[in-house]
Design an enzyme around this catalytic site. Structure first.
Site, PDB file in Angstrom:
ATOM      1  N   ALA A 217     -37.774  40.185  36.877  1.00  0.00           N
ATOM      2  CA  ALA A 217     -38.359  39.891  35.561  1.00  0.00           C
ATOM      3  C   ALA A 217     -39.852  39.642  35.734  1.00  0.00           C
ATOM      4  O   ALA A 217     -40.397  39.794  36.829  1.00  0.00           O
ATOM      5  CB  ALA A 217     -37.672  38.680  34.952  1.00  0.00           C
ATOM      6  N   ASN A 218     -40.536  39.256  34.674  1.00  0.00           N
ATOM      7  CA  ASN A 218     -41.938  38.835  34.789  1.00  0.00           C
ATOM      8  C   ASN A 218     -42.194  37.696  33.807  1.00  0.00           C
ATOM      9  O   ASN A 218     -41.310  37.303  33.054  1.00  0.00           O
ATOM     10  CB  ASN A 218     -42.893  40.023  34.584  1.00  0.00           C
ATOM     11  CG  ASN A 218     -42.755  40.634  33.211  1.00  0.00           C
ATOM     12  OD1 ASN A 218     -43.034  39.996  32.205  1.00  0.00           O
ATOM     13  ND2 ASN A 218     -42.291  41.886  33.162  1.00  0.00           N
ATOM     14  N   ARG A 219     -43.405  37.170  33.820  1.00  0.00           N
ATOM     15  CA  ARG A 219     -43.675  35.933  33.067  1.00  0.00           C
ATOM     16  C   ARG A 219     -44.000  36.159  31.600  1.00  0.00           C
ATOM     17  O   ARG A 219     -44.338  35.211  30.892  1.00  0.00           O
ATOM     18  CB  ARG A 219     -44.850  35.189  33.709  1.00  0.00           C
ATOM     19  CG  ARG A 219     -44.568  34.667  35.093  1.00  0.00           C
ATOM     20  CD  ARG A 219     -45.735  33.803  35.563  1.00  0.00           C
ATOM     21  NE  ARG A 219     -45.681  33.560  36.985  1.00  0.00           N
ATOM     22  CZ  ARG A 219     -44.920  32.623  37.548  1.00  0.00           C
ATOM     23  NH1 ARG A 219     -44.162  31.863  36.782  1.00  0.00           N
ATOM     24  NH2 ARG A 219     -44.926  32.461  38.851  1.00  0.00           N
ATOM     25  N   SER A 220     -43.913  37.382  31.114  1.00  0.00           N
ATOM     26  CA  SER A 220     -44.264  37.618  29.701  1.00  0.00           C
ATOM     27  C   SER A 220     -43.305  36.861  28.776  1.00  0.00           C
ATOM     28  O   SER A 220     -42.091  36.913  28.945  1.00  0.00           O
ATOM     29  CB  SER A 220     -44.194  39.113  29.389  1.00  0.00           C
ATOM     30  OG  SER A 220     -44.252  39.298  27.997  1.00  0.00           O
TER      31      SER A 220
END
Ligand code: CTP
Length: 408
Positions: A217-220
């Site tokens: 995943a990513n931090r968006s």
């Protein structure tokens, strides 16, 4: 270079705007008929809502005949069990004309005693209040304080005029002229310069499965993308929001929920004939080649996860672009923001790159604020200093409007 794609000239400021017209109980209720007629003539979709008191001064049939929908008078009528939230959520604007001392005060204090006051509390749309009452009531410190409270919260107040009041008295308290009220409504609504256009916004961070339970995943957070969708909708566009974020979508937009880059790609291609596509999603650049259907067990040792690149959706759109589509990309950088943004403009065939320096405090991923540099293909560069993601959205669509109005 692409052909000129200006905004439709037919778009009037009120065209297509969904307006709740609240009418409360006073002799000036009859003037709401003229307000309603002017709003409808300007192309707005008007839903009239009368308080019980208003129906003593004006027959609901009169407003029903002129408005876009029948008059609503009660929380409890009709098949729709929750008209107060639905009407409040989907309105682009709420206008209360005339607004009595009771409704001014109930609204100021968050009291929801009937359908109209419920809508006022349930809406996030701009609100215009046009008070009308006897001079003594208008000048009463309680009413004056409540008006001040509403104004301080951003409610647009159209002050009453001095003139003849009910019972022959003359003084301050007469409802403002319908033309003045409609002008205030138009101003409160803001520009509707995307009326008639279809806008696609992608949002959030995609999740790429490793196994049955794990993802890359990513931090968006999706906040900026959802704010962009809300702004496009507010400006009159028909909006499709393709989101990988688990957050509530703005009312009135078409929502497509996706998880992976490939799902987002398919969803974008399904609506790629839109007038504007804003790729604000943080799309994964890599994904596991062979996600496992079962959960990988610790006992099997530390896995080696082979990655492959995802397809760059923005670059793909840029390479096969429809001349009429304005393409907007995002860039999250940690240095040389403008230079990297210029390179991305070319590499992706976009019209505009919204670049931010995610190494700066309070900027970008996970924050409620953002600071961006807008780099357009025609050479225009605009810096937007740290502000809310809503304000960044306004700047982005201002820039899209500028680009679309330029003969390219
Ligand atoms: N994007 C996309 N499809 C992908 C990856 C990114 O459409 N598979 C879009 C994003 O939505 C965003 C822009 O491309 O609009 C971001 O560009 P990208 O090259 O991903 O930026 P970075 O990840 O910052 O790239 P780099 O590491 O090369 O700087």
């Amino acid at each position: 270079m692409t052909a000129a794609t200006s905004l439709p000239e037919s778009a009037t400021p009120l065209a297509g705007a969904r307006i709740v017209l609240g009418v409360s109980g006073g002799i000036a209720a009859y003037k709401s008929v003229e307000v309603c007629r002017r709003l409808v003539d300007a192309g707005a979709h008007v839903t009239p809502v009368m308080t019980e008191g208003a129906t003593h001064f004006l027959g609901p049939t009169t407003l029903t005949a002129l408005a876009s929908e029948p008059v609503r008078t009660s929380l409890w009528e009709g098949a729709d069990a929750i008209p107060h939230t639905r009407l409040g959520q989907t309105a682009d604007l709420v206008v209360v004309a005339p607004c009595t001392a009771r409704v001014v005060s109930a609204y100021a204090h968050g009291l929801s005693t009937d359908l109209l006051t419920n809508i006022l509390i349930a809406t996030r749309a701009p609100v215009v209040v046009a008070p009308a009452m006897h001079t003594e009531m208008w000048e009463h410190p309680a009413v004056a304080a409540n008006i001040e409270l509403l104004a301080a919260r951003g409610v647009h107040i159209v002050p009453p005029e001095v003139g003849r009041l009910a019972g022959g008295d003359v003084g301050a308290g007469r409802l403002a002229d319908p033309a003045t009220i409609v002008a205030a409504a138009t101003a409160a609504l803001g520009p509707r310069d995307f009326s008639g256009l279809r806008v696609v916004v992608t949002a959030g961070g995609t999740r790429e499965p490793i196994d049955a339970v794990r993802v890359i995943a990513n931090r968006s957070s999706g906040r900026q993308g959802h704010a962009l969708a809300a702004e496009a909708q507010r400006r009159g566009a028909a909006v499709t929001l393709i989101t990988a974020a688990e957050r509530v979508a703005p009312a009135g937009v078409d929502v497509v929920r996706v998880e992976t880059a490939e799902e987002m790609r398919a969803a974008v291609h399904a609506v790629a004939d839109a007038d504007v596509i804003v790729m604000s999603a943080a799309v994964a650049d890599f994904r596991p080649v062979a996600p496992q259907e079962a959960k990988i067990k610790k006992a099997d040792g530390i896995p080696t996860i082979e990655l492959e690149p995802t397809i760059d959706i923005l670059a793909e759109l840029g390479a096969s672009r429809r001349p009429a589509t304005t393409l907007v990309g995002f860039a999250a950088e940690t240095s040389d923001v403008e230079a990297y943004a210029r390179a991305k403009l070319v590499a992706k065939g976009a019209d505009l790159i919204v670049a931010n320096d995610v190494s700066a405090d309070d900027v970008g991923f996970g924050h409620t604020t953002n600071a961006v540099t807008l780099v357009a293909a025609d050479g225009v560069v605009r810096d937007i200093a740290l502000t809310s993601k809503d304000a960044v959205s306004v700047a982005v669509f201002d820039e899209v409007a500028r680009i679309r109005s330029t003969v390219r």
